[in-house]
Motif scaffolding. Sequence first.
Motif, PDB file in Angstrom:
ATOM      1  N   ALA A  51       0.801  -1.233   0.094  1.00 19.06           N
ATOM      2  CA  ALA A  51      -0.086  -0.029  -0.007  1.00 19.06           C
ATOM      3  C   ALA A  51       0.995   1.272   0.212  1.00 19.06           C
ATOM      4  N   LEU A  52       2.030   1.287   0.697  1.00 15.73           N
ATOM      5  CA  LEU A  52       2.831   2.546   0.790  1.00 15.73           C
ATOM      6  C   LEU A  52       4.120   2.617  -0.108  1.00 15.73           C
ATOM      7  N   ALA A  53       4.384   1.455  -0.490  1.00 20.26           N
ATOM      8  CA  ALA A  53       5.617   1.557  -1.321  1.00 20.26           C
ATOM      9  C   ALA A  53       5.641   0.724  -2.518  1.00 20.26           C
ATOM     10  N   PRO A  54       4.618   0.847  -3.265  1.00 17.05           N
ATOM     11  CA  PRO A  54       4.392   0.012  -4.555  1.00 17.05           C
ATOM     12  C   PRO A  54       5.502   0.696  -5.801  1.00 17.05           C
ATOM     13  N   GLY A  55       6.685  -0.066  -6.105  1.00 14.62           N
ATOM     14  CA  GLY A  55       7.543   0.191  -7.410  1.00 14.62           C
ATOM     15  C   GLY A  55       8.586   1.302  -6.699  1.00 14.62           C
ATOM     16  N   LEU A  60      13.808  -3.429  -2.541  1.00 14.43           N
ATOM     17  CA  LEU A  60      14.447  -3.688  -1.181  1.00 14.43           C
ATOM     18  C   LEU A  60      15.893  -2.887  -1.771  1.00 14.43           C
ATOM     19  N   VAL A  61      16.018  -2.073  -0.727  1.00 10.68           N
ATOM     20  CA  VAL A  61      17.580  -1.520  -0.791  1.00 10.68           C
ATOM     21  C   VAL A  61      18.208  -1.771   0.448  1.00 10.68           C
ATOM     22  N   ASP A  62      19.252  -2.634   0.140  1.00 13.47           N
ATOM     23  CA  ASP A  62      20.124  -3.152   1.647  1.00 13.47           C
ATOM     24  C   ASP A  62      21.012  -2.048   2.042  1.00 13.47           C
ATOM     25  N   VAL A  63      21.048  -1.626   3.264  1.00 13.02           N
ATOM     26  CA  VAL A  63      22.050  -0.590   3.932  1.00 13.02           C
ATOM     27  C   VAL A  63      22.922  -1.078   4.708  1.00 13.02           C
ATOM     28  N   GLY A  64      23.852  -0.817   4.865  1.00 14.63           N
ATOM     29  CA  GLY A  64      25.144  -1.125   6.157  1.00 14.63           C
ATOM     30  C   GLY A  64      25.456  -2.608   5.886  1.00 14.63           C
ATOM     31  N   THR A  65      25.803  -3.302   6.644  1.00 12.47           N
ATOM     32  CA  THR A  65      26.186  -4.414   6.671  1.00 12.47           C
ATOM     33  C   THR A  65      25.641  -5.380   7.816  1.00 12.47           C
ATOM     34  N   THR A  66      26.077  -6.657   7.742  1.00 18.59           N
ATOM     35  CA  THR A  66      25.156  -7.446   8.367  1.00 18.59           C
ATOM     36  C   THR A  66      25.291  -7.318   9.860  1.00 18.59           C
ATOM     37  N   PRO A 113      21.580   9.908  -6.011  1.00 14.17           N
ATOM     38  CA  PRO A 113      20.643  10.490  -7.283  1.00 14.17           C
ATOM     39  C   PRO A 113      19.387   9.715  -7.672  1.00 14.17           C
ATOM     40  N   ASP A 114      19.525   8.214  -7.716  1.00 14.52           N
ATOM     41  CA  ASP A 114      18.337   7.548  -8.143  1.00 14.52           C
ATOM     42  C   ASP A 114      17.476   7.303  -6.832  1.00 14.52           C
ATOM     43  N   ALA A 115      17.507   7.818  -5.821  1.00 12.72           N
ATOM     44  CA  ALA A 115      16.603   7.553  -4.679  1.00 12.72           C
ATOM     45  C   ALA A 115      15.325   7.711  -4.860  1.00 12.72           C
ATOM     46  N   ASP A 116      14.181   6.855  -4.399  1.00 13.07           N
ATOM     47  CA  ASP A 116      13.068   6.996  -4.573  1.00 13.07           C
ATOM     48  C   ASP A 116      12.554   6.274  -3.344  1.00 13.07           C
ATOM     49  N   VAL A 117      12.691   6.896  -2.233  1.00 17.19           N
ATOM     50  CA  VAL A 117      12.482   5.921  -1.106  1.00 17.19           C
ATOM     51  C   VAL A 117      11.140   6.299  -0.499  1.00 17.19           C
ATOM     52  N   ALA A 118      10.623   5.311  -0.211  1.00 14.85           N
ATOM     53  CA  ALA A 118       8.817   5.501   0.381  1.00 14.85           C
ATOM     54  C   ALA A 118       9.154   5.175   1.872  1.00 14.85           C
ATOM     55  N   LEU A 119       9.872   4.217   2.327  1.00 17.53           N
ATOM     56  CA  LEU A 119       9.841   3.963   3.623  1.00 17.53           C
ATOM     57  C   LEU A 119      11.195   3.422   4.219  1.00 17.53           C
ATOM     58  N   VAL A 120      11.384   3.436   5.490  1.00 20.94           N
ATOM     59  CA  VAL A 120      12.664   2.663   6.157  1.00 20.94           C
ATOM     60  C   VAL A 120      11.776   1.680   6.878  1.00 20.94           C
ATOM     61  N   LEU A 121      12.098   0.388   6.582  1.00 19.42           N
ATOM     62  CA  LEU A 121      11.722  -0.671   7.448  1.00 19.42           C
ATOM     63  C   LEU A 121      12.664  -1.371   8.206  1.00 19.42           C
ATOM     64  N   LEU A 160      16.176   6.546  13.403  1.00 19.41           N
ATOM     65  CA  LEU A 160      15.562   6.497  12.033  1.00 19.41           C
ATOM     66  C   LEU A 160      14.652   7.540  11.765  1.00 19.41           C
ATOM     67  N   ALA A 161      13.880   7.946  12.747  1.00 21.03           N
ATOM     68  CA  ALA A 161      12.679   9.022  12.585  1.00 21.03           C
ATOM     69  C   ALA A 161      13.124  10.455  12.304  1.00 21.03           C
ATOM     70  N   THR A 162      14.494  10.599  12.365  1.00 21.17           N
ATOM     71  CA  THR A 162      15.151  11.863  11.868  1.00 21.17           C
ATOM     72  C   THR A 162      15.233  12.004  10.383  1.00 21.17           C
ATOM     73  N   LEU A 163      15.018  10.852   9.829  1.00 17.30           N
ATOM     74  CA  LEU A 163      15.480  10.740   8.309  1.00 17.30           C
ATOM     75  C   LEU A 163      14.479  11.486   7.415  1.00 17.30           C
ATOM     76  N   GLY A 164      13.200  11.839   7.866  1.00 13.53           N
ATOM     77  CA  GLY A 164      12.134  12.348   7.193  1.00 13.53           C
ATOM     78  C   GLY A 164      11.513  11.477   6.093  1.00 13.53           C
ATOM     79  N   VAL A 165      11.682  10.434   6.520  1.00 16.42           N
ATOM     80  CA  VAL A 165      10.831   9.220   5.498  1.00 16.42           C
ATOM     81  C   VAL A 165      10.036   8.394   6.745  1.00 16.42           C
ATOM     82  N   PRO A 166       8.795   8.015   6.542  1.00 18.28           N
ATOM     83  CA  PRO A 166       8.131   7.303   7.418  1.00 18.28           C
ATOM     84  C   PRO A 166       8.821   5.924   7.727  1.00 18.28           C
ATOM     85  N   VAL A 167       9.170   5.634   9.124  1.00 15.27           N
ATOM     86  CA  VAL A 167       9.789   4.493   9.596  1.00 15.27           C
ATOM     87  C   VAL A 167       8.501   3.604  10.043  1.00 15.27           C
ATOM     88  N   VAL A 168       8.876   2.262   9.345  1.00 11.60           N
ATOM     89  CA  VAL A 168       7.787   1.179   9.823  1.00 11.60           C
ATOM     90  C   VAL A 168       8.430   0.006  10.496  1.00 11.60           C
TER      91      VAL A 168
END
Length: 452
Positions: free
Chosen positions: A153-157, A187-193, A208-216, A237-245
């Motif tokens: 619902a919140l991040a299609p495509g 899915l965009v993986d960030v950081g390390t394991t 430049p190609d960022a189109d981020v709907a959510l941080v999960l 995470l809540a300081t990033l300006g993108v909804p955090v789920v």
Amino acid sequence: MPPPSTDLPDPAPDPAPDPAPDRGAAARPPSVDALARSLGGSGLPHAICVDLAREAIAAGDVAGAPARAEAYRRTLLSPVVNATGVLLHTNLGRAPVAVSTDARAVNVEFDLATGERGSRQRAVGQLVARLCGAEAAMVVNNNAAAVLLVLAALAPGRQVLVSRGESVEIGGSFRVPEVMEQSGARLVDVGTTNRTRLSDYRRALDRPDADVALVLKVHPSNYRVEGFVEETPVAQLATLGVPVVADIGSGLIDATCPWLHGPPPAWLRDEPAAVQALADGAALVTFSGDKLLGGPQAGVIAGRADLVAACARHPLARALRPGGLVLAALQSTVLAYLHRRVVQEVPFWRMVATPVADLRSRAESLAARLEGVLDARAVALDALPGAGSAPGATMPSYGIEVRGDLLDRLRAADPPVVARAREGRTFLDLRTVDPTDDDHLARALTAAASVA
Ligand SMILES: *Cc1c(COP(=O)(O)O)cnc(C)c1O
């Protein structure tokens, strides 16, 4: 087994005629119908008895027909006594809940104030929201469905950022990358394991190609990484300006456990909770109904009203909606929390809150009753929360240790008793057994001993 039929069985193709009442009867198999009727005492429907009778005759196992009927009966859903010490046993339905089964109409989707069609999400949604300190909430069939719906619902495509340390598999069939793929989000993986910092998320947002709907943020419920580990808390995470789920999974409502006397138990130390995740700035939390909440199988989405509404509007919401039975059971559970009657009314928390001294005295009196019957003694045990919650954590418990592996015989009791065995000994943990079942345990153990 032939395909099940709901019609009356067709007597025509019986493999054998009715046996003659006298001579030669022993040599000839009985008719399917006669054998099926002889299985009536199993309580199974006649059509099933006919299937089983046919099967037994075809296998040349007429004498085994009652055992086949009994084996079939035991595949049906029925209550069992959980003596495993695993409070949320996934194979035993996770949290035990009471279900009311009145055959009555219920206002599932009916607004009694207006007489118009209402929303099945309204009643439970508003109660769950109140409980979590959220603007709004809705309920689906399980937490996997909740995560799927949120992403669809919140991040299609669009892109969803997930820490590499949280791109995990939970319980064998919930894999974050696969759920993501099914939802249509990217899915965009960030950081390390082992370490993911706020700056890793920032870098992904600044591409430049960022189109981020959510941080999960996914709680890796069923395992723990120790050592050189760093994760980014929801508040950052809540300081990033993108909804955090935050998929907190276990459904712990409040980390302070205000429904218990005294401080939260030590085994809950690292469990994320809905109230705190939302207060820290998560836009949404998702969690299961049948883990630490102690309710029926369900999935909750709670948080910002606009985001919950977008989830509720998505076509998948219709496919993932729970039935009235589940909504009613969840409503009872949530009302118990709001009435502050959690320990009295939510079986999971009643099990948690039982003092170990009570378990010990029950174990000792059981052991005393079994004296002379079998070699049983009261022992200290470690019970587990289960359902992947609080991995590695245990809570002190007490139970019975019996010599020999009696698991099969205990499962044959009615109701079946499920225990654990190790190194030729059987352990029955009383933390997961309702005290009213202690008599049954004594009888089941006595019967198991007599077969030994
Ligand atoms: C248990 C769990 C799930 C799956 O929940 P179900 O209700 O079993 O579908 C998903 N995410 C997390 C973090 C969990 O702990």
